[in-house]
Scaffold this active site. Structure first.
Site, mmCIF file in Angstrom:
data_model
loop_
_atom_site.group_PDB
_atom_site.id
_atom_site.type_symbol
_atom_site.label_atom_id
_atom_site.label_comp_id
_atom_site.label_asym_id
_atom_site.label_seq_id
_atom_site.Cartn_x
_atom_site.Cartn_y
_atom_site.Cartn_z
ATOM 1 N N HIS A 58 -32.392 -17.875 36.122
ATOM 2 C CA HIS A 58 -33.840 -17.911 36.312
ATOM 3 C C HIS A 58 -34.433 -19.112 35.580
ATOM 4 C CE1 HIS A 58 -34.072 -13.278 37.072
ATOM 5 N NE2 HIS A 58 -33.114 -13.864 37.793
ATOM 6 N N GLU A 60 -37.125 -19.520 33.860
ATOM 7 C CA GLU A 60 -37.624 -19.264 32.506
ATOM 8 C C GLU A 60 -36.488 -19.123 31.505
ATOM 9 O OE1 GLU A 60 -38.234 -17.634 35.488
ATOM 10 O OE2 GLU A 60 -39.642 -16.050 34.963
ATOM 11 N N CYS A 88 -39.120 -11.918 34.152
ATOM 12 C CA CYS A 88 -38.464 -10.614 34.208
ATOM 13 C C CYS A 88 -38.087 -10.208 32.776
ATOM 14 C CB CYS A 88 -37.229 -10.680 35.111
ATOM 15 S SG CYS A 88 -35.847 -11.615 34.388
ATOM 16 N N CYS A 91 -35.822 -12.804 31.127
ATOM 17 C CA CYS A 91 -36.524 -14.042 30.773
ATOM 18 C C CYS A 91 -37.515 -13.829 29.638
ATOM 19 C CB CYS A 91 -37.213 -14.614 32.004
ATOM 20 S SG CYS A 91 -36.028 -15.155 33.252
#
Length: 159
Positions: A58, A60, A88, A91
């Site tokens: 991801h 992030e 999420c 993250c």
């Protein structure tokens, strides 16, 4: 929707632009930007699922890994991460452990889940990042969802 000042709006839209560029290149439309307390962009990151099908890639999380290697937590506590979609749980955890002080995001995790359904490349958790941060021992300011309709458009035709 949360109201943003003009600088925050500009930087969040910059994350949207990066996410759109990723989408145009066949990458999942997520992006994150790290900005210092003066508003200077320090680094940016798009989703890293491809080319290795990294389910933890991801934007992030990758950005926070890079930031954690480059800066100390006391510096990151004064920084903001602008994100095309709400971080999420993974993250948010990465941002917390890196020492980040503030997150501003576009699309909420709940809205993303509605958009993606149970897509095998994005089995979205509907767990607000605020819940993750509130479970920690220090405060992380969270602003979002912001400009959510714009953020949702990034996902049209992807899932």
């Amino acid at each position: 929707m949360t109201e943003l000042n003009s600088k925050d709006t500009e930087l969040l839209r910059q994350a949207f632009t990066l996410a759109d560029e990723a989408k145009q290149n066949g990458i999942h439309p997520f992006a994150a930007i790290l900005v210092d307390e003066k508003g200077t962009v320090l680094m940016s990151q798009v989703n890293g699922f491809l080319p290795d099908f990294d389910m933890t890639g991801h934007a992030e999380r990758k950005l926070m890994t890079r930031a954690s290697k480059a800066y100390r937590p006391d510096f990151l506590a004064k920084c903001t991460m602008y994100v095309s979609a709400e971080p999420c749980a993974m993250c948010a955890g990465a941002a917390y452990w890196a020492g980040l002080g503030r997150v501003i995001y576009g699309l909420s995790e709940a809205s993303l889940k509605e958009i993606t359904g149970n897509h095998p490349e994005n089995p979205t958790l509907d767990l607000p990042c605020r819940v993750v941060f509130e479970s920690g021992q220090r405060a992380v300011e969270v602003i979002g969802p912001c400009l959510e309709e714009e953020a949702a458009k990034l996902h049209e035709g992807v899932w």
